[in-house]
Design an enzyme around this catalytic site. Structure first.
Site, PDB file in Angstrom:
ATOM      1  N   GLY A  41       1.706  39.368 -36.980  1.00  0.00           N
ATOM      2  CA  GLY A  41       1.418  40.775 -37.285  1.00  0.00           C
ATOM      3  C   GLY A  41      -0.071  41.057 -37.419  1.00  0.00           C
ATOM      4  O   GLY A  41      -0.610  41.989 -36.817  1.00  0.00           O
ATOM      5  N   ARG A  42      -0.770  40.243 -38.202  1.00  0.00           N
ATOM      6  CA  ARG A  42      -2.203  40.506 -38.427  1.00  0.00           C
ATOM      7  C   ARG A  42      -3.077  40.025 -37.280  1.00  0.00           C
ATOM      8  O   ARG A  42      -4.293  40.171 -37.335  1.00  0.00           O
ATOM      9  CB  ARG A  42      -2.639  39.883 -39.756  1.00  0.00           C
ATOM     10  N   GLU A  96       8.338  51.098 -45.345  1.00  0.00           N
ATOM     11  CA  GLU A  96       7.367  52.194 -45.316  1.00  0.00           C
ATOM     12  C   GLU A  96       7.329  52.858 -43.943  1.00  0.00           C
ATOM     13  O   GLU A  96       7.368  54.092 -43.813  1.00  0.00           O
ATOM     14  CB  GLU A  96       5.955  51.670 -45.634  1.00  0.00           C
ATOM     15  N   LYS A 150       6.335  45.257 -35.907  1.00  0.00           N
ATOM     16  CA  LYS A 150       6.773  44.034 -35.230  1.00  0.00           C
ATOM     17  C   LYS A 150       8.264  43.819 -35.457  1.00  0.00           C
ATOM     18  O   LYS A 150       9.018  43.560 -34.535  1.00  0.00           O
ATOM     19  CB  LYS A 150       5.955  42.832 -35.722  1.00  0.00           C
ATOM     20  N   HIS A 208     -25.335  51.844 -52.928  1.00  0.00           N
ATOM     21  CA  HIS A 208     -25.372  52.867 -53.974  1.00  0.00           C
ATOM     22  C   HIS A 208     -24.113  52.837 -54.811  1.00  0.00           C
ATOM     23  O   HIS A 208     -23.816  53.785 -55.526  1.00  0.00           O
ATOM     24  CB  HIS A 208     -25.583  54.233 -53.338  1.00  0.00           C
ATOM     25  N   LYS A 228       8.920  42.724 -51.878  1.00  0.00           N
ATOM     26  CA  LYS A 228       9.768  43.572 -51.020  1.00  0.00           C
ATOM     27  C   LYS A 228      11.218  43.536 -51.504  1.00  0.00           C
ATOM     28  O   LYS A 228      11.880  44.567 -51.616  1.00  0.00           O
ATOM     29  CB  LYS A 228       9.743  43.072 -49.568  1.00  0.00           C
ATOM     30  N   GLU A 248      -4.020  37.222 -46.159  1.00  0.00           N
ATOM     31  CA  GLU A 248      -2.606  37.017 -45.835  1.00  0.00           C
ATOM     32  C   GLU A 248      -2.438  35.689 -45.093  1.00  0.00           C
ATOM     33  O   GLU A 248      -1.402  35.038 -45.193  1.00  0.00           O
ATOM     34  CB  GLU A 248      -2.046  38.177 -45.002  1.00  0.00           C
TER      35      GLU A 248
END
Ligand code: F6P
Length: 514
Positions: free
Chosen positions: A240-241, A195, A189, A357, A483, A326
């Protein structure tokens, strides 16, 4: 539009807590004395149904949440979001992810899926692989869609994702691919995320035949080297999310057939219409938000487990974690006052039956109760026909076992009947406290429409929870400090002297890892 009434919110919480005190020591099974319980506590929305009858809640307690919603001006905030008003107050923005799937959206918004599809038609003959680079909301949504709708993936296209700045991720993503037959899509965005830019620079240097980008900062993508005609912009008003409905999902528009991406939008639009129009007491995302708040704040359960009983939804918990935590992992209200209550619980989970399991031991016999949200696919299943009944039997059995449990006396009697040696000593280990809550949800089929409705349901539930808690779910200042510090520490790991003002532990590790 009503204003928020803090006094009325306080009163509503007092009522909710009185209901919690009333219900805290009632056995879940006893609540089924009401013959209408399952019917009353089952809510329907497009493509999705949810049964809250195994939650320690009843209609009277839910009615108290309706009062809370009134006091918190749920109707007003919902109307504001759907009017495009600035609901993200700390960033001065609207939150209009819903507009990306709105059949009445402006022409420039409605044109995007067709533009993405046209780009796909153009580029597909020249590629065998797509590498999608992005992180957080620029990764989890499209990754989930591709995984969930894998039967609709076009043959002959290898789709890879990388998000992590651990180089292993991007190295894996290009392993074995031919750069001359690969499309690189950079999704960010902001187009500033460390990253993603690091991964993108590495893959660009490898020489992919085509570059494309999805971003709200098109000028940055062009400056970075993506041809302008391959830059798919989206708007600032898409968080963003909440962005999987935008060009962030370009990879899906290219790699999925049968108009899957547009159908996903249609399913979400159906859920939008339900959320926008249904009154609180009939509104599935709103009622589900109330149940989440009830478990977190009235009953004090710090986390809940989201367990899709569908392999194709195995990435749902990861996507949901960002969406919920978030958005609502906040400690101050919209106006900056400290919150008295958490706005969300910790979200975690994995696909069943696999999770049975692994960590279900804790759910069944751990000291704390952790509510569970089961999601099943009630429609056609892939693979061997005989598996269908087994996956449902397991989901239903786990929910029932959590609720019914097994007393120590019963465990002892069962073992004695089988002649087990040392039964008395074993009994406490083989007893289940039971009386543990869960929700059973089902999508009508694992179609693009139902997936869209399910993901939109979670978005609206997150928003409804934020309104009940009085927080802004659309900012994420909590990600900033780390950050900034990473940027400040980076030079020391690349050979520069360590900053003088770091604590001794960090200085020790800088020395150790440089
Ligand atoms: O660091 C958090 C975050 O800003 C998320 O909100 C976002 O989804 C992710 O990083 C990626 O951001 P971008 O799409 O700008 O690269």
């Amino acid at each position: 539009m009503n204003a928020i009434s803090f006094a009325a919110m306080k009163q509503a919480w007092a009522d909710i807590e009185a209901h919690a005190a009333r219900l805290a020591n009632v056995a879940l099974l006893d609540l089924f004395a009401d013959p209408n319980r399952v019917r009353t506590l089952t809510y329907d929305a497009p493509h999705l149904t949810a049964d809250f009858s195994k939650q320690r809640i009843d209609p009277a307690a839910l009615a108290a949440f309706e009062k809370l919603a009134g006091a918190a001006d749920f109707d007003g905030w919902r109307a504001k979001m759907f009017a495009g008003d600035v609901v993200n107050t700390t960033e001065g923005r609207a939150a209009m992810h819903w507009r990306l799937r709105d059949p009445n959206a402006p022409a420039d918004v409605k044109a995007v899926p067709a533009e993405m599809a046209a780009f796909g038609d153009r580029v597909r003959p020249e590629i065998d692989a797509i590498v999608h680079l992005g992180i957080g909301g620029s990764d989890l949504g499209p990754r989930l869609i591709m995984d969930a709708l894998k039967p609709l993936k076009r043959h002959g296209l290898d789709v890879r994702f990388a998000a992590n700045v651990d180089g292993a991720d991007v190295a894996d993503a290009i392993e074995g691919l031919d750069p001359k037959r690969t499309l690189l899509i950079v999704v960010s965005k902001t187009f500033t995320t460390q990253e993603t830019l690091a991964n993108a620079a590495f893959v660009r240097a490898w020489g992919p035949a085509h570059l494309a980008a999805a971003t709200a900062a098109p000028e940055k993508a062009i400056a970075w080297g993506v041809p302008a005609e391959n830059v798919f912009a989206f708007w600032d008003w898409v968080g963003g999310r909440y962005s999987l409905w935008s060009s962030v999902s370009l990879v899906c528009a290219i790699a999925l057939k049968e108009r899957a991406f547009e159908r996903l939008l249609n399913g979400a639009a159906a859920m939008d219409a339900h959320f926008q129009r249904a009154a609180f007491h009939k509104n599935l995302p709103a009622i589900s938000a109330a149940v989440q708040m009830w478990n977190r704040e009235a009953l004090g359960h710090g986390s809940y487990a989201a367990i899709p009983y569908a392999e194709r939804l195995r990435l749902l918990p990861a996507w949901l974690q960002q969406l919920e935590m978030e958005s609502n992992g906040k400690r101050v209200s919209r106006d900056g006052a400290p919150l008295e209550r958490s706005a969300c619980a910790v979200t975690w989970g994995a696909a069943g039956t696999n999770a049975q399991h692994s960590f279900f031991q804790l759910l069944h016999q751990g000291v704390e109760e952790i509510p569970v949200e089961f999601v099943v696919n009630a429609g056609p299943q892939e693979g061997p026909a005989s598996h269908r009944a087994k996956v449902y039997a397991n989901a239903l059995a786990q929910a029932r076992a959590l609720m019914v449990g097994k007393s120590e006396a019963q465990a002892l009697a069962d073992m004695q009947a089988k002649g087990v040696a040392g039964a008395a000593a074993l009994a406490p280990h083989r007893a289940f406290p039971g009386d543990r809550a869960s929700t059973m949800m089902a999508i009508d089929a694992l179609t693009p429409e139902a997936l869209g409705a399910l993901l939109a349901f979670y978005e609206h539930r997150t928003f409804a929870q934020a309104v009940l808690a009085g927080v802004n779910p659309f900012d994420q200042w909590g990600v900033e400090l780390g950050k900034e510090m990473a940027n400040a520490l980076l030079p020391a790991l690349e050979g520069a002297p360590a900053p003088a003002d770091v604590d001794a532990s960090t200085a020790h590790w800088l020395e150790r890892l440089k």
